[in-house]
Write a protein that holds these residues in place. Structure first.
Motif, PDB file in Angstrom:
ATOM      1  N   ARG A  86       0.839  -1.194   0.000  1.00 27.49           N
ATOM      2  CA  ARG A  86       0.000   0.000   0.000  1.00 27.49           C
ATOM      3  C   ARG A  86       0.878   1.250   0.000  1.00 27.49           C
ATOM      4  NH1 ARG A  86      -5.364  -1.155   1.090  1.00 27.49           N
ATOM      5  NH2 ARG A  86      -5.766   0.885   1.993  1.00 27.49           N
ATOM      6  N   HIS A  87       0.270   2.398  -0.269  1.00 26.04           N
ATOM      7  CA  HIS A  87       0.976   3.677  -0.282  1.00 26.04           C
ATOM      8  C   HIS A  87       0.464   4.551   0.850  1.00 26.04           C
ATOM      9  CE1 HIS A  87       2.298   3.607  -4.777  1.00 26.04           C
ATOM     10  NE2 HIS A  87       2.288   2.393  -4.258  1.00 26.04           N
ATOM     11  N   SER A  88       1.309   5.477   1.320  1.00 24.86           N
ATOM     12  CA  SER A  88       0.923   6.374   2.402  1.00 24.86           C
ATOM     13  C   SER A  88       1.687   7.685   2.276  1.00 24.86           C
ATOM     14  CB  SER A  88       1.232   5.718   3.749  1.00 24.86           C
ATOM     15  OG  SER A  88       0.836   6.557   4.809  1.00 24.86           O
ATOM     16  N   ASP A  89       1.134   8.747   2.882  1.00 23.84           N
ATOM     17  CA  ASP A  89       1.826  10.041   2.885  1.00 23.84           C
ATOM     18  C   ASP A  89       2.634  10.243   4.168  1.00 23.84           C
ATOM     19  OD1 ASP A  89      -0.233  10.456   4.688  1.00 23.84           O
ATOM     20  OD2 ASP A  89      -0.865  12.366   3.830  1.00 23.84           O
ATOM     21  N   ARG A  90       2.541   9.277   5.099  1.00 25.48           N
ATOM     22  CA  ARG A  90       3.339   9.333   6.323  1.00 25.48           C
ATOM     23  C   ARG A  90       3.919   7.952   6.592  1.00 25.48           C
ATOM     24  NH1 ARG A  90      -0.021  11.988  11.017  1.00 25.48           N
ATOM     25  NH2 ARG A  90      -1.718  10.781  10.134  1.00 25.48           N
ATOM     26  N   TYR A  91       5.074   7.934   7.264  1.00 30.70           N
ATOM     27  CA  TYR A  91       5.745   6.679   7.553  1.00 30.70           C
ATOM     28  C   TYR A  91       6.381   6.760   8.930  1.00 30.70           C
ATOM     29  CZ  TYR A  91       8.817   2.643   7.001  1.00 30.70           C
ATOM     30  OH  TYR A  91       9.441   1.439   7.171  1.00 30.70           O
ATOM     31  N   MET A  92       6.238   5.685   9.685  1.00 32.38           N
ATOM     32  CA  MET A  92       6.838   5.601  11.016  1.00 32.38           C
ATOM     33  C   MET A  92       8.132   4.788  10.911  1.00 32.38           C
ATOM     34  SD  MET A  92       4.580   7.080  13.059  1.00 32.38           S
ATOM     35  CE  MET A  92       5.268   6.621  14.622  1.00 32.38           C
ATOM     36  N   GLN A  93       9.229   5.378  11.319  1.00 35.66           N
ATOM     37  CA  GLN A  93      10.507   4.678  11.337  1.00 35.66           C
ATOM     38  C   GLN A  93      11.054   4.723  12.762  1.00 35.66           C
ATOM     39  OE1 GLN A  93      12.623   2.338  10.825  1.00 35.66           O
ATOM     40  NE2 GLN A  93      12.741   2.823   8.653  1.00 35.66           N
ATOM     41  N   CYS A  94      10.589   3.753  13.586  1.00 33.78           N
ATOM     42  CA  CYS A  94      10.967   3.744  15.002  1.00 33.78           C
ATOM     43  C   CYS A  94      12.450   3.522  15.218  1.00 33.78           C
ATOM     44  CB  CYS A  94      10.146   2.711  15.761  1.00 33.78           C
ATOM     45  SG  CYS A  94       8.461   3.265  16.072  1.00 33.78           S
ATOM     46  N   ILE A 137      -2.836   6.351  10.362  1.00 38.35           N
ATOM     47  CA  ILE A 137      -2.173   6.890   9.180  1.00 38.35           C
ATOM     48  C   ILE A 137      -2.802   6.202   7.985  1.00 38.35           C
ATOM     49  CG2 ILE A 137       0.007   7.104   7.939  1.00 38.35           C
ATOM     50  CD1 ILE A 137       1.438   7.100  10.651  1.00 38.35           C
ATOM     51  N   LYS A 138      -3.447   6.982   7.146  1.00 38.54           N
ATOM     52  CA  LYS A 138      -4.137   6.405   5.994  1.00 38.54           C
ATOM     53  C   LYS A 138      -3.155   5.777   5.030  1.00 38.54           C
ATOM     54  CE  LYS A 138      -8.256   9.238   5.893  1.00 38.54           C
ATOM     55  NZ  LYS A 138      -9.131  10.083   5.103  1.00 38.54           N
ATOM     56  N   SER A 139      -3.605   4.680   4.446  1.00 37.11           N
ATOM     57  CA  SER A 139      -2.828   4.062   3.368  1.00 37.11           C
ATOM     58  C   SER A 139      -3.800   3.736   2.242  1.00 37.11           C
ATOM     59  CB  SER A 139      -2.093   2.817   3.862  1.00 37.11           C
ATOM     60  OG  SER A 139      -3.002   1.798   4.211  1.00 37.11           O
ATOM     61  N   TYR A 140      -3.242   3.605   1.046  1.00 38.67           N
ATOM     62  CA  TYR A 140      -4.055   3.438  -0.150  1.00 38.67           C
ATOM     63  C   TYR A 140      -3.528   2.294  -1.004  1.00 38.67           C
ATOM     64  CZ  TYR A 140      -4.876   8.322   1.148  1.00 38.67           C
ATOM     65  OH  TYR A 140      -5.151   9.470   1.848  1.00 38.67           O
ATOM     66  N   LEU A 141      -4.455   1.634  -1.704  1.00 36.06           N
ATOM     67  CA  LEU A 141      -4.029   0.721  -2.752  1.00 36.06           C
ATOM     68  C   LEU A 141      -3.353   1.576  -3.820  1.00 36.06           C
ATOM     69  CD1 LEU A 141      -7.224  -1.514  -3.001  1.00 36.06           C
ATOM     70  CD2 LEU A 141      -4.981  -2.187  -2.121  1.00 36.06           C
ATOM     71  N   PRO A 142      -2.336   1.063  -4.499  1.00 33.06           N
ATOM     72  CA  PRO A 142      -1.623   1.885  -5.479  1.00 33.06           C
ATOM     73  C   PRO A 142      -2.550   2.546  -6.506  1.00 33.06           C
ATOM     74  CG  PRO A 142      -0.448  -0.160  -5.124  1.00 33.06           C
ATOM     75  CD  PRO A 142      -1.742  -0.258  -4.364  1.00 33.06           C
ATOM     76  N   GLU A 143      -3.558   1.810  -6.961  1.00 36.67           N
ATOM     77  CA  GLU A 143      -4.463   2.362  -7.988  1.00 36.67           C
ATOM     78  C   GLU A 143      -5.387   3.450  -7.435  1.00 36.67           C
ATOM     79  OE1 GLU A 143      -6.137  -1.618  -6.541  1.00 36.67           O
ATOM     80  OE2 GLU A 143      -4.185  -0.866  -7.167  1.00 36.67           O
ATOM     81  N   GLU A 144      -5.477   3.568  -6.114  1.00 32.61           N
ATOM     82  CA  GLU A 144      -6.325   4.588  -5.484  1.00 32.61           C
ATOM     83  C   GLU A 144      -5.521   5.715  -4.841  1.00 32.61           C
ATOM     84  OE1 GLU A 144      -8.546   2.311  -2.641  1.00 32.61           O
ATOM     85  OE2 GLU A 144      -9.670   1.234  -4.173  1.00 32.61           O
ATOM     86  N   CYS A 145      -4.197   5.651  -4.930  1.00 29.29           N
ATOM     87  CA  CYS A 145      -3.328   6.585  -4.221  1.00 29.29           C
ATOM     88  C   CYS A 145      -3.382   7.991  -4.836  1.00 29.29           C
ATOM     89  CB  CYS A 145      -1.894   6.072  -4.244  1.00 29.29           C
ATOM     90  SG  CYS A 145      -0.720   7.203  -3.462  1.00 29.29           S
ATOM     91  N   PRO A 146      -3.791   8.998  -4.036  1.00 32.97           N
ATOM     92  CA  PRO A 146      -3.848  10.368  -4.563  1.00 32.97           C
ATOM     93  C   PRO A 146      -2.468  10.935  -4.909  1.00 32.97           C
ATOM     94  CG  PRO A 146      -4.340  10.352  -2.201  1.00 32.97           C
ATOM     95  CD  PRO A 146      -4.240   8.923  -2.641  1.00 32.97           C
TER      96      PRO A 146
END
Length: 190
Positions: free
Chosen positions: A28-36, A166-175
């Motif tokens: 999936r795709h996201s506009d935020r990512y957690m890198q602990c 944190i929202k995530s999207y299927l690649p085909e739905e990713c804004p």
């Protein structure tokens, strides 16, 4: 007790929360990512957040804390230290979560499974299945961050230090894809 605001400040100060266009391990795709790992590189900060997480499991008589490699290794170690338990980790071998390096679990052993960030819960579920296959009694799950929106059910109690949807999207739905912004894969798996 750390407040939510103190936890978020610690995560912000150490660079845990990133913004951009990310390709997640789940595909999936996201506009935020957690890198602990950004926080876990500082032993004092790691001890502080993991000790706080461990408080949620006091009195459960946990014997062993186990996490998936790589994200769960340091979390397992620090939570186990706070609980005065043993710490081990599972790792993939030929795509399958396995106990290696001489690690074992005994039938009836009381186990806590931990992770840095829960998104889909896939790695944690694999570790739970592994522990159960060895006859261990998985009592609970813990993670520094639940970014699933509370949608993951592990079949045992789960406690998190911080819950962030944190929202995530299927690649085909990713804004972000629709805007032509290239995605980057920030995690450690290829």
């Amino acid at each position: 007790m750390l407040t939510r605001e103190e936890i978020i400040k610690l995560f912000t100060d150490t660079g845990v929360l990133k913004t951009g266009h990310f390709l997640l391990t789940s595909g999936r795709h996201s506009d935020r990512y957690m890198q602990c790992a950004q926080l876990l590189q500082y032993p004092d900060a790691a001890e502080k957040v993991c000790r706080e997480l461990a408080q949620k499991f006091k009195g459960m008589d946990i014997q062993t804390v186990i996490g998936p490699a790589v994200g769960g290794i340091l979390v397992s170690y620090e939570v186990a230290r706070a609980l005065k338990a043993r710490s081990i980790f599972a790792e993939r071998e030929n795509g399958v979560m396995t106990l290696r390096r001489g690690f074992t679990l005994k039938p009836g052993e009381k186990v806590l499974v931990v992770e840095d960030v829960v998104t889909t819960g896939g790695s944690v579920k694999e570790v739970i299945d592994l522990a159960k296959a060895h006859g261990a009694d998985v009592l609970a799950v813990g993670a520094l961050v639940d970014r699933s929106g509370g949608r993951v059910d592990f079949g045992v109690p789960a406690h998190y230090l911080l819950e962030l949807e944190i929202k995530s999207y299927l690649p085909e739905e990713c804004p972000l894809c629709k805007q032509g912004i290239p995605a980057v894969k920030p995690g450690s798996r290829k």
